[in-house]
Design a protein around this motif. Structure first.
Motif, mmCIF file in Angstrom:
data_model
loop_
_atom_site.group_PDB
_atom_site.id
_atom_site.type_symbol
_atom_site.label_atom_id
_atom_site.label_comp_id
_atom_site.label_asym_id
_atom_site.label_seq_id
_atom_site.Cartn_x
_atom_site.Cartn_y
_atom_site.Cartn_z
ATOM 1 N N HIS A 35 0.831 -1.207 0.000
ATOM 2 C CA HIS A 35 0.000 0.000 0.000
ATOM 3 C C HIS A 35 0.868 1.260 0.000
ATOM 4 O O HIS A 35 0.531 2.246 -0.672
ATOM 5 C CB HIS A 35 -0.953 0.011 1.190
ATOM 6 N N ALA A 36 1.959 1.210 0.735
ATOM 7 C CA ALA A 36 2.849 2.376 0.760
ATOM 8 C C ALA A 36 3.369 2.675 -0.647
ATOM 9 O O ALA A 36 3.381 3.829 -1.090
ATOM 10 C CB ALA A 36 4.011 2.119 1.723
ATOM 11 N N LEU A 37 3.744 1.626 -1.368
ATOM 12 C CA LEU A 37 4.254 1.831 -2.735
ATOM 13 C C LEU A 37 3.170 2.392 -3.649
ATOM 14 O O LEU A 37 3.369 3.383 -4.350
ATOM 15 C CB LEU A 37 4.757 0.506 -3.320
ATOM 16 N N LEU A 38 2.016 1.730 -3.643
ATOM 17 C CA LEU A 38 0.970 2.139 -4.590
ATOM 18 C C LEU A 38 0.467 3.548 -4.295
ATOM 19 O O LEU A 38 0.221 4.342 -5.202
ATOM 20 C CB LEU A 38 -0.184 1.136 -4.560
ATOM 21 N N SER A 39 0.313 3.865 -3.017
ATOM 22 C CA SER A 39 -0.224 5.198 -2.704
ATOM 23 C C SER A 39 0.835 6.280 -2.877
ATOM 24 O O SER A 39 0.523 7.467 -2.815
ATOM 25 C CB SER A 39 -0.818 5.212 -1.296
ATOM 26 N N SER A 40 2.092 5.863 -3.136
ATOM 27 C CA SER A 40 3.129 6.870 -3.422
ATOM 28 C C SER A 40 3.163 7.222 -4.904
ATOM 29 O O SER A 40 3.879 8.148 -5.306
ATOM 30 C CB SER A 40 4.504 6.341 -2.998
ATOM 31 N N VAL A 72 -18.521 -3.181 7.468
ATOM 32 C CA VAL A 72 -18.771 -2.056 6.556
ATOM 33 C C VAL A 72 -17.560 -1.925 5.643
ATOM 34 O O VAL A 72 -16.427 -1.798 6.110
ATOM 35 C CB VAL A 72 -19.008 -0.747 7.333
ATOM 36 N N GLN A 73 -17.812 -2.030 4.343
ATOM 37 C CA GLN A 73 -16.738 -1.891 3.354
ATOM 38 C C GLN A 73 -16.930 -0.562 2.636
ATOM 39 O O GLN A 73 -17.925 -0.375 1.942
ATOM 40 C CB GLN A 73 -16.757 -3.087 2.388
ATOM 41 N N MET A 74 -15.979 0.347 2.855
ATOM 42 C CA MET A 74 -16.139 1.714 2.323
ATOM 43 C C MET A 74 -15.138 1.993 1.216
ATOM 44 O O MET A 74 -13.948 1.719 1.378
ATOM 45 C CB MET A 74 -15.879 2.746 3.433
ATOM 46 N N GLU A 75 -15.646 2.559 0.124
ATOM 47 C CA GLU A 75 -14.796 3.114 -0.925
ATOM 48 C C GLU A 75 -14.941 4.632 -0.861
ATOM 49 O O GLU A 75 -16.063 5.131 -0.793
ATOM 50 C CB GLU A 75 -15.261 2.640 -2.316
ATOM 51 N N TRP A 115 -9.345 -1.233 8.921
ATOM 52 C CA TRP A 115 -8.162 -1.585 8.136
ATOM 53 C C TRP A 115 -8.221 -0.893 6.778
ATOM 54 O O TRP A 115 -9.292 -0.688 6.206
ATOM 55 C CB TRP A 115 -8.111 -3.107 7.891
ATOM 56 N N ARG A 116 -7.066 -0.600 6.225
ATOM 57 C CA ARG A 116 -6.948 -0.088 4.869
ATOM 58 C C ARG A 116 -6.973 -1.269 3.895
ATOM 59 O O ARG A 116 -6.360 -2.312 4.176
ATOM 60 C CB ARG A 116 -5.603 0.660 4.747
ATOM 61 N N VAL A 117 -7.697 -1.164 2.781
ATOM 62 C CA VAL A 117 -7.600 -2.161 1.708
ATOM 63 C C VAL A 117 -6.340 -1.853 0.918
ATOM 64 O O VAL A 117 -6.223 -0.759 0.351
ATOM 65 C CB VAL A 117 -8.828 -2.096 0.786
ATOM 66 N N ALA A 118 -5.399 -2.786 0.892
ATOM 67 C CA ALA A 118 -4.117 -2.510 0.246
ATOM 68 C C ALA A 118 -4.329 -2.112 -1.214
ATOM 69 O O ALA A 118 -4.986 -2.827 -1.978
ATOM 70 C CB ALA A 118 -3.204 -3.732 0.331
ATOM 71 N N GLY A 119 -3.798 -0.947 -1.582
ATOM 72 C CA GLY A 119 -3.842 -0.497 -2.969
ATOM 73 C C GLY A 119 -5.029 0.363 -3.333
ATOM 74 O O GLY A 119 -5.133 0.805 -4.475
ATOM 75 N N ARG A 120 -5.943 0.591 -2.399
ATOM 76 C CA ARG A 120 -7.144 1.366 -2.728
ATOM 77 C C ARG A 120 -7.402 2.431 -1.658
ATOM 78 O O ARG A 120 -7.016 2.257 -0.505
ATOM 79 C CB ARG A 120 -8.387 0.462 -2.782
ATOM 80 N N VAL A 151 -10.326 -12.962 -1.341
ATOM 81 C CA VAL A 151 -9.295 -12.544 -0.384
ATOM 82 C C VAL A 151 -8.916 -11.087 -0.623
ATOM 83 O O VAL A 151 -8.680 -10.686 -1.758
ATOM 84 C CB VAL A 151 -8.051 -13.440 -0.529
ATOM 85 N N THR A 152 -8.867 -10.303 0.439
ATOM 86 C CA THR A 152 -8.477 -8.896 0.362
ATOM 87 C C THR A 152 -7.330 -8.639 1.331
ATOM 88 O O THR A 152 -7.520 -8.777 2.545
ATOM 89 C CB THR A 152 -9.677 -7.993 0.758
ATOM 90 N N PRO A 153 -6.147 -8.282 0.824
ATOM 91 C CA PRO A 153 -5.045 -7.998 1.751
ATOM 92 C C PRO A 153 -5.294 -6.681 2.488
ATOM 93 O O PRO A 153 -5.695 -5.690 1.879
ATOM 94 C CB PRO A 153 -3.820 -7.886 0.839
ATOM 95 N N LEU A 154 -5.048 -6.694 3.796
ATOM 96 C CA LEU A 154 -5.334 -5.533 4.641
ATOM 97 C C LEU A 154 -4.030 -4.876 5.098
ATOM 98 O O LEU A 154 -3.069 -5.557 5.462
ATOM 99 C CB LEU A 154 -6.141 -5.965 5.869
#
Lengths: 111, 111, 111, 111, 111, 111, 111, 111, 111, 111
Positions: B65-70, I5-8, I44-49, J81-84
């Motif tokens: 996530h750090a990479l992508l959000s950068s 709750v899944q938030m975008e 939690w943060r969804v990785a990449g989003r 699967v969703t990585p957190l």
């Protein structure tokens, strides 16, 4: 040329267990043969699913179809194919390979 | 560990053109820096779309996530992430690398 | 090799009308040039939509992407690409072409 | 008039194998007969799938339905139909055909 | 020949109100003209939506596209087209028309 | 009041063939009886699919459900129902009917 | 007759705030008026969304459309309508109402 | 608290008919018992489908799950659950109930 | 009771940057206040989003909606809510908590 | 590292009942063992469905896949699967745990 192939495998639960085992064993052999001749350079399992993410390196869509339809599990595979092109921001592959080896070594130490 | 990341880029048409150019230039620089340090081993263009297929090699979802959000274009990227595991039918990677080099040479001749 | 490309065009309503007209005019010129050099053998309008169904004949996904991203309307096109292979039940194409001409003539009479 | 038809074929795995083989053989015969009379001018395999992309040239939706429902595999086909119109940027077809032949020859040399 | 056309209309909220009113007025005129010449035999509102269900009676997909793209609201319409064929269980249309008139009368009395 | 009903029919392949034939024969009888009493004014085949587009004219959703669930194939039908309202741009129906007859005659001559 | 209506509200963020406030205030007035005359018997908020689940009791789809399109927020509402019929397992409504009152009292005590 | 539950029922066609009848009979009994104790205040049939729209009034998601999973048809039900909150524009329920009775009487006269 | 709750989050790109910064700062404060009072036990943060996965612990859907609609970014959040029940295979939570602490300690050592 | 896993379970209705019971019993044992060793910290039932929402705490996607594919019901589970990653607005977890205990006590009193 490269194609991303995302495969979901769905073996019917009422298939004869011996037939299913045989299919899986033959699938493994065929998959490894195609990997060995360089046309299936990447094969990963999708975590949590009976599915894979693959990259094929073939000369044409005809060759790709010939490979995929030769898989023993083909009747039970749902494959989505995405043709891949070179990305303008991709770094030179040869240079990158060198960097990758070096940095992989570094990262192994870091862990 | 590896993650497949499929990114669609949608830059709003009414963004200031100079700002958009600057974003794209910086995106390229950041993308190449991450490739060079070995954490973005594969980056392909999806043929026909402003989209890419990527594989990241990171130590955790946090690092991913750090990479992508950068990425400078992150606000305009729709990224779907798939965690990848080792596939039981994948051949040994070191062995495979050797095969791959040999067969790539052969195939180049064949063409 | 052949690729089916299904394009939806969405020009933002607040684009400057002169700019939009210019884009469309240039799109037409580029589209016709690619048709003339034989790499865009089929181009049909989807009835009722600002969309088309196309078949491209190119040497690689790279060439396909180069063509599509050269279209002036590319930023406003949503293109889905499907790689096509030869179908085992397709009749021989040269033979078919002869049949087609003959039967097209017959059918014209029939109408 | 032309219709794009995208067919997915799903033969149930528990169908009697001899019956399935017979269906496929008859499907091939019927498909080739329709191609020969000029009403199925394009038939391509979707790479990686038991599916095809087709273009039919018929006088009406009634005729199209008659053809498709006459296919031996029709009960196992999921067909999506898109009516096609002439595209305003399509070059004149007769002219194009000439260009196409010439350029196909050129491209064959280039390869 | 008949085509089912399902249209969703989405006029951008920031369109100039006078321009939007003008578009809607002209849309109505064009829609009624096409109805009057017999090529738009059915036009219904989808309850609760700015959308309609239509049946067009035209000679070809080309004619259908010419009609639909002549609608003043065409740039804001999302139209899905379904080609219709005669149904084998549909009763003879002339006979049916007579029945329909008779039974419509009866039902009006019943209410 | 009118309802658009879009039905997909999926008869399981392992249903007894005689039972399936019987169902289809009875379906046809029931469908024609409902058409004859004026409550199923439109029934079209979707070209290329075992599916239909229908319009029902009933007094209530209760009556609609009673009709649809009386169909012998109901257990194998996936029906989507859309309530239809009068469209503000629809021309007066009686007037339209007259126009339609006249223009249908004209168009028959034109063909 | 009853219709389930599921509404999502999407007010554009760049709408003038005073205009938006006015729309919302008028929406509330209109919604309450329709509730008071008995034609909007149920109105619930979907937890977590700017959306509602409603049941309307009207004489026809025409009346339903007239009500919904009279809502001040109608241009920003995406409404899906489902016609409801009496369920064969629903208990007699008058009897049920009595039961309901009694058991609601009991349950209040239980809490 | 209230939950909207939208259920689709799919009984496999090859289930023993007597077993299916028994399931349906028991489903009806259980459904009516839950309605009688006030926890299933609304149960409607979706017109044209083997489906229902329900509202449950329970003390918790645990209680809701206990109820739904006690349904004899639960293994064949696909249920989507939406938690409902009080809507800010809903009129006071006691007041509304009085209005509703009065207006229902009026409307009955009007018909 | 618990709700997934899944938030975008989708902040419009043309929102005033200072206003957007202010919204995000206030969002953080409100989110932390709700976490501190125990009603938002997991975030939690969804990785990449620009998205999160959350669990809320509230007394009712009304309370859940009150919390979510109090978020400063609520107008730009697309939230899907899933009511959660106790799972029959979940181990006793108090016991589990003890196990978890012990094993977390063990695992920390293992790494 | 944490992964959200959303599982839908679909046991074929024609599976031998004893085999199904055995699968479910073994599933429960395996699920509880994984919970006890701390790698499956959260397991909730989705209200109204044969489905669960889970959070796994593992060292890699490989470990996650090993766990999930070891579940006796794995062949009948559809898992997404969703990585957190850690959320920037999440409060410090140790601090939060203290708050949570205190406030849970308070809330218990309030009820």
């Amino acid at each position: 040329m490269l194609f991303l192939v995302q495969m979901e495998v769905r073996i019917p639960h009422d298939l004869d267990p011996a037939a299913a085992d045989d299919l899986r064993a033959r699938e493994r052999d065929v998959a490894q043969a195609i990997q060995r001749d360089g046309r299936w350079p990447h094969l990963w399992r999708v975590a949590g699913r009976y599915a894979n993410v693959s990259v094929f390196d073939v000369d044409s869509p005809d060759e790709l179809h010939a490979l995929l339809s030769s898989l023993p599990l083909f009747p039970f595979i749902d494959a989505r194919v995405t043709p891949l092109a070179r990305h303008p921001s991709a770094i030179d592959h040869e240079t990158a390979a060198a960097f990758e080896q070096a940095s992989a070594a570094e990262r192994r130490e870091r862990r």
